[in-house]
Write a protein that holds these residues in place. Sequence first.
Motif, short mmCIF file in Angstrom:
data_model
loop_
_atom_site.label_atom_id
_atom_site.label_comp_id
_atom_site.label_asym_id
_atom_site.label_seq_id
_atom_site.Cartn_x
_atom_site.Cartn_y
_atom_site.Cartn_z
N GLN A 1 -10.82 -3.15 1.60
CA GLN A 1 -10.32 -1.79 1.46
C GLN A 1 -9.78 -1.50 0.06
N LEU A 2 -9.55 -2.54 -0.73
CA LEU A 2 -9.03 -2.34 -2.07
C LEU A 2 -10.09 -1.82 -3.05
N LYS A 3 -11.36 -2.06 -2.73
CA LYS A 3 -12.42 -1.66 -3.65
C LYS A 3 -12.38 -0.16 -3.93
N SER B 1 0.84 -1.20 0.00
CA SER B 1 0.00 0.00 0.00
C SER B 1 0.87 1.24 0.00
N ARG B 2 0.43 2.27 -0.70
CA ARG B 2 1.20 3.51 -0.71
C ARG B 2 1.16 4.18 0.67
N ASN B 3 0.02 4.09 1.33
CA ASN B 3 -0.15 4.73 2.63
C ASN B 3 -0.27 3.68 3.74
N PRO B 4 0.09 4.03 4.96
CA PRO B 4 -0.08 3.08 6.08
C PRO B 4 -1.54 2.68 6.21
N VAL B 5 -1.77 1.41 6.52
CA VAL B 5 -3.13 0.89 6.66
C VAL B 5 -3.25 0.19 8.01
N ASP B 6 -4.16 0.66 8.82
CA ASP B 6 -4.43 0.01 10.11
C ASP B 6 -5.51 -1.05 9.92
N ASN B 7 -5.29 -2.22 10.50
CA ASN B 7 -6.28 -3.30 10.44
C ASN B 7 -6.71 -3.58 9.00
#
Length: 331
Positions: free
Chosen positions: A131-133, A120-126
């Motif tokens: 979330q890809l949609k 992911s380009r940005n940090p992703v929590d949980n």
Amino acid sequence: MKKWFKRAWLLLLTFALTLPLAACSTEKVQTIRLSEVTRSIFYAPQYVALAKGFFEEEGLKVELTTAWGGDKVMTALLSNGADVGLVGSETSIYVYARGSNDPVINFAQLTQTDGTFLVSRNPVDNFSWEQLKGSTFLGQRKGGMPQMVGEFVLKQHGIDPHADLKLIQNIDFANISSAFASGTGDYVQLFEPTASIFEKEGRGHIVASFGTESGFVPYTTFMAKQSFMKNNAETVEKFTRAIYKAQQWVETSPPAEVAEVIQPYFEDTGLDIIETVIERYKSQGSFATDPILDEDEWNNLQDIMDEAGELPEYVEHEDLVNTSVAESILK
């Protein structure tokens, strides 16, 4: 005069006896031109076999080149520009479906899971796949194993890659990472060590592994034309034995030791990154521990290809896979 003649005669005799021995020694070493699809820590056992001299122990000299693409490896094999290719098994099916009279045969498996990671380009929590949609997804080449496995995994999580994502597939394999680094895409599917390097540099964040999601599959195998295998049976056996030695060594050695051995093949990558990647691949069982490509894995491969709409025809395991060499070595 007699002493000089005797000394000259002895030197001539020594030379005459040494020359045939040197010639025999040279004849025992056979050169194998090996074309790998890309340069990746994913192929660590191959570099171990080279670095630790396992090929030399078998009387082989391996000349390694990197093709940067499965289609390029197959072109090298079919045009006799290479003797052995390290590439995804799907390429052998594509060639077979075109009606080749000298099919390319899989004879030794090197990796048994997908080797890519979702970055992911940005940090992703949980993180959740949901979330890809709606995101822009920088994928791999259409018809290649990374892309097919990627689509297979996405569909398992209820995502239609062509409807739920803005899917980009028109970027050449070698340029995918640089495209992401320059700002293309919210998510990208990357091999190591690029994924870990991006994470260390803050350019991206590894959020999931396609390898743990897809199950066992003959992701990367050594293959050669049927004619080459028939005419060089002993050489193929020696090559496979060297790979098996390396697979066992990697399996039983700590990641730090493996990293140190293969570092010369990744001069621009820090030892800490290499060790991290080795540990990651070992933990998810990516490295095959023996060269046998079994029928279940072969069928899983074709299921993945079929799901992606890329399977030209179903091919029996026995038609394109030769396990006899690996089985004889294991015995």
